[in-house]
Design a protein around this motif. Structure first.
Motif, PDB file in Angstrom:
ATOM      1  N   ALA A 150       0.821  -1.217   0.000  1.00  0.00           N
ATOM      2  CA  ALA A 150       0.000   0.000   0.000  1.00  0.00           C
ATOM      3  C   ALA A 150       0.849   1.259   0.000  1.00  0.00           C
ATOM      4  N   SER A 151       0.249   2.332  -0.506  1.00  0.00           N
ATOM      5  CA  SER A 151       0.906   3.638  -0.515  1.00  0.00           C
ATOM      6  C   SER A 151       0.746   4.315   0.851  1.00  0.00           C
ATOM      7  N   ASP A 152       1.412   5.455   0.998  1.00  0.00           N
ATOM      8  CA  ASP A 152       1.474   6.090   2.318  1.00  0.00           C
ATOM      9  C   ASP A 152       0.142   6.646   2.790  1.00  0.00           C
ATOM     10  N   GLY A 153      -0.834   6.770   1.889  1.00  0.00           N
ATOM     11  CA  GLY A 153      -2.151   7.225   2.326  1.00  0.00           C
ATOM     12  C   GLY A 153      -2.782   6.300   3.346  1.00  0.00           C
ATOM     13  N   LEU A 154      -2.418   5.026   3.296  1.00  0.00           N
ATOM     14  CA  LEU A 154      -2.876   4.062   4.301  1.00  0.00           C
ATOM     15  C   LEU A 154      -2.014   4.143   5.554  1.00  0.00           C
ATOM     16  N   TRP A 155      -0.706   4.142   5.368  1.00  0.00           N
ATOM     17  CA  TRP A 155       0.212   4.024   6.509  1.00  0.00           C
ATOM     18  C   TRP A 155       0.298   5.290   7.346  1.00  0.00           C
ATOM     19  N   LYS A 156      -0.145   6.416   6.819  1.00  0.00           N
ATOM     20  CA  LYS A 156      -0.136   7.645   7.625  1.00  0.00           C
ATOM     21  C   LYS A 156      -1.216   7.629   8.694  1.00  0.00           C
ATOM     22  N   ALA A 173      -9.350 -11.427  -0.736  1.00  0.00           N
ATOM     23  CA  ALA A 173      -8.276 -10.431  -0.776  1.00  0.00           C
ATOM     24  C   ALA A 173      -8.765  -9.078  -1.289  1.00  0.00           C
ATOM     25  N   ARG A 174      -9.605  -9.087  -2.313  1.00  0.00           N
ATOM     26  CA  ARG A 174     -10.100  -7.825  -2.863  1.00  0.00           C
ATOM     27  C   ARG A 174     -10.965  -7.092  -1.839  1.00  0.00           C
ATOM     28  N   SER A 175     -11.781  -7.830  -1.123  1.00  0.00           N
ATOM     29  CA  SER A 175     -12.612  -7.224  -0.081  1.00  0.00           C
ATOM     30  C   SER A 175     -11.751  -6.656   1.040  1.00  0.00           C
ATOM     31  N   ALA A 176     -10.659  -7.366   1.351  1.00  0.00           N
ATOM     32  CA  ALA A 176      -9.748  -6.899   2.393  1.00  0.00           C
ATOM     33  C   ALA A 176      -9.092  -5.582   1.986  1.00  0.00           C
ATOM     34  N   ALA A 177      -8.656  -5.492   0.728  1.00  0.00           N
ATOM     35  CA  ALA A 177      -8.026  -4.262   0.243  1.00  0.00           C
ATOM     36  C   ALA A 177      -9.031  -3.109   0.254  1.00  0.00           C
ATOM     37  N   ARG A 178     -10.262  -3.389  -0.150  1.00  0.00           N
ATOM     38  CA  ARG A 178     -11.297  -2.355  -0.148  1.00  0.00           C
ATOM     39  C   ARG A 178     -11.567  -1.882   1.280  1.00  0.00           C
ATOM     40  N   HIS A 179     -11.602  -2.823   2.213  1.00  0.00           N
ATOM     41  CA  HIS A 179     -11.854  -2.459   3.615  1.00  0.00           C
ATOM     42  C   HIS A 179     -10.749  -1.544   4.152  1.00  0.00           C
ATOM     43  N   LEU A 180      -9.500  -1.846   3.831  1.00  0.00           N
ATOM     44  CA  LEU A 180      -8.405  -0.998   4.294  1.00  0.00           C
ATOM     45  C   LEU A 180      -8.492   0.397   3.694  1.00  0.00           C
ATOM     46  N   THR A 181      -8.832   0.468   2.419  1.00  0.00           N
ATOM     47  CA  THR A 181      -8.982   1.775   1.762  1.00  0.00           C
ATOM     48  C   THR A 181     -10.086   2.586   2.417  1.00  0.00           C
ATOM     49  N   GLU A 182     -11.212   1.935   2.673  1.00  0.00           N
ATOM     50  CA  GLU A 182     -12.341   2.630   3.300  1.00  0.00           C
ATOM     51  C   GLU A 182     -11.999   3.053   4.725  1.00  0.00           C
ATOM     52  N   ALA A 184      -8.994   3.809   5.844  1.00  0.00           N
ATOM     53  CA  ALA A 184      -8.080   4.947   5.757  1.00  0.00           C
ATOM     54  C   ALA A 184      -8.856   6.238   5.491  1.00  0.00           C
ATOM     55  N   LEU A 185      -9.848   6.156   4.615  1.00  0.00           N
ATOM     56  CA  LEU A 185     -10.690   7.326   4.337  1.00  0.00           C
ATOM     57  C   LEU A 185     -11.475   7.744   5.574  1.00  0.00           C
ATOM     58  N   ALA A 186     -11.984   6.746   6.311  1.00  0.00           N
ATOM     59  CA  ALA A 186     -12.747   7.038   7.528  1.00  0.00           C
ATOM     60  C   ALA A 186     -11.870   7.708   8.591  1.00  0.00           C
ATOM     61  N   ARG A 187     -10.564   7.436   8.507  1.00  0.00           N
ATOM     62  CA  ARG A 187      -9.631   8.057   9.448  1.00  0.00           C
ATOM     63  C   ARG A 187      -9.067   9.369   8.906  1.00  0.00           C
ATOM     64  N   ASN A 188      -9.715   9.865   7.851  1.00  0.00           N
ATOM     65  CA  ASN A 188      -9.388  11.173   7.272  1.00  0.00           C
ATOM     66  C   ASN A 188      -8.001  11.242   6.641  1.00  0.00           C
ATOM     67  N   SER A 189      -7.582  10.146   6.009  1.00  0.00           N
ATOM     68  CA  SER A 189      -6.332  10.195   5.253  1.00  0.00           C
ATOM     69  C   SER A 189      -6.489  11.200   4.113  1.00  0.00           C
ATOM     70  N   SER A 190      -5.492  12.035   3.956  1.00  0.00           N
ATOM     71  CA  SER A 190      -5.559  13.071   2.919  1.00  0.00           C
ATOM     72  C   SER A 190      -4.560  12.820   1.795  1.00  0.00           C
ATOM     73  N   ASP A 191      -3.909  11.658   1.820  1.00  0.00           N
ATOM     74  CA  ASP A 191      -2.917  11.335   0.799  1.00  0.00           C
ATOM     75  C   ASP A 191      -3.448  10.242  -0.123  1.00  0.00           C
ATOM     76  N   ASP A 192      -2.710   9.982  -1.190  1.00  0.00           N
ATOM     77  CA  ASP A 192      -3.114   8.934  -2.135  1.00  0.00           C
ATOM     78  C   ASP A 192      -3.206   7.585  -1.424  1.00  0.00           C
ATOM     79  N   ILE A 193      -4.253   6.833  -1.732  1.00  0.00           N
ATOM     80  CA  ILE A 193      -4.440   5.515  -1.119  1.00  0.00           C
ATOM     81  C   ILE A 193      -4.537   4.466  -2.223  1.00  0.00           C
ATOM     82  N   SER A 194      -3.505   3.650  -2.319  1.00  0.00           N
ATOM     83  CA  SER A 194      -3.513   2.482  -3.201  1.00  0.00           C
ATOM     84  C   SER A 194      -3.229   1.267  -2.334  1.00  0.00           C
ATOM     85  N   CYS A 195      -3.946   0.185  -2.566  1.00  0.00           N
ATOM     86  CA  CYS A 195      -3.789  -0.971  -1.681  1.00  0.00           C
ATOM     87  C   CYS A 195      -4.056  -2.278  -2.421  1.00  0.00           C
ATOM     88  N   VAL A 196      -3.176  -3.246  -2.229  1.00  0.00           N
ATOM     89  CA  VAL A 196      -3.339  -4.598  -2.745  1.00  0.00           C
ATOM     90  C   VAL A 196      -3.098  -5.564  -1.579  1.00  0.00           C
TER      91      VAL A 196
END
Length: 201
Positions: A150-156, A173-182, A184-196
């Motif tokens: 994942a990109s830093d939008g998740l790890w921040k 796996a796809r559902s897991a990646a979607r859950h992490l992206t969501e 990160a957004l719920a935690r107000n990540s303001s950076d790019d979020i890419s996740c596999v």
């Protein structure tokens, strides 16, 4: 668009004999290609993280910048990549004629601009940046549950263990990646979020 097949073909001849050198060569080719196509692609750059599984046993992970690979074994998250931060590579950056800014309230930046010390592209800063990847080998065994790329939008906004805990009970796996992206957004990540996410077993 970078010719991924062309890059892979240049990496292939010695991949099985020396995967680490082949991956380093592929990263170098990718950076060169991006710089050559800067007129079409733009002056910006990108971080990257890659993972290649060999014979279902050996995982080759490489990265530049702060895109990260995390593996989970028996519920315990372990970071495989290295976050290439300007503060930790100050000597190298200054040796190439650049500087690392450290203004109050901001993160350290290369030449006061970029918050990572290694990246693809970024033509205007290339003299002071590296695109040399950190490469590591990891054994995949029966205890291995999954890896997260994942990109830093998740790890921040999530720690390695937070991310692993958040998807440990999600089988797809796809559902897991979607859950992490969501998340990160719920935690107000303001950076790019890419996740596999890659699940094992």
């Amino acid at each position: 668009m970078i010719g991924k097949r062309e890059i892979f073909n240049k990496m292939k001849p010695n991949f099985w004999q020396d995967p680490e050198s082949a991956v380093r060569r592929a990263y170098c080719i990718t950076d060169t290609t991006i710089l050559e196509k800067a007129v079409d692609l733009g002056k910006g750059g990108s971080t990257a993280v890659t993972a290649i599984l060999i014979n279902c046993e050996k995982l080759v992970v490489a990265n530049v910048g702060d895109s990260r690979a995390v593996i989970c074994k028996n519920g315990v998250a372990k970071q495989l990549s290295v976050d290439h931060e300007p503060s930790s590579e100050r000597e190298h950056i200054e040796g190439r004629g650049g500087f690392v800014s450290n203004f109050p309230g901001d993160v350290p930046r290369v030449d006061g601009q970029l918050a990572v010390a290694r990246a693809f592209g970024d033509k205007s800063l290339k003299m002071h940046l590296s695109s040399e990847p950190h490469v590591v080998m990891e054994t995949i065994d029966d205890d291995t549950e999954f890896i997260i790329l994942a990109s830093d939008g998740l790890w921040k906004v999530m720690s390695n263990q937070d991310a692993a805990d958040a998807i440990k009970n999600i089988k797809d796996a796809r559902s897991a990646a979607r859950h992490l992206t969501e998340e990160a957004l719920a935690r107000n990540s303001s950076d790019d979020i890419s996740c596999v996410v890659v699940k094992f077993n």
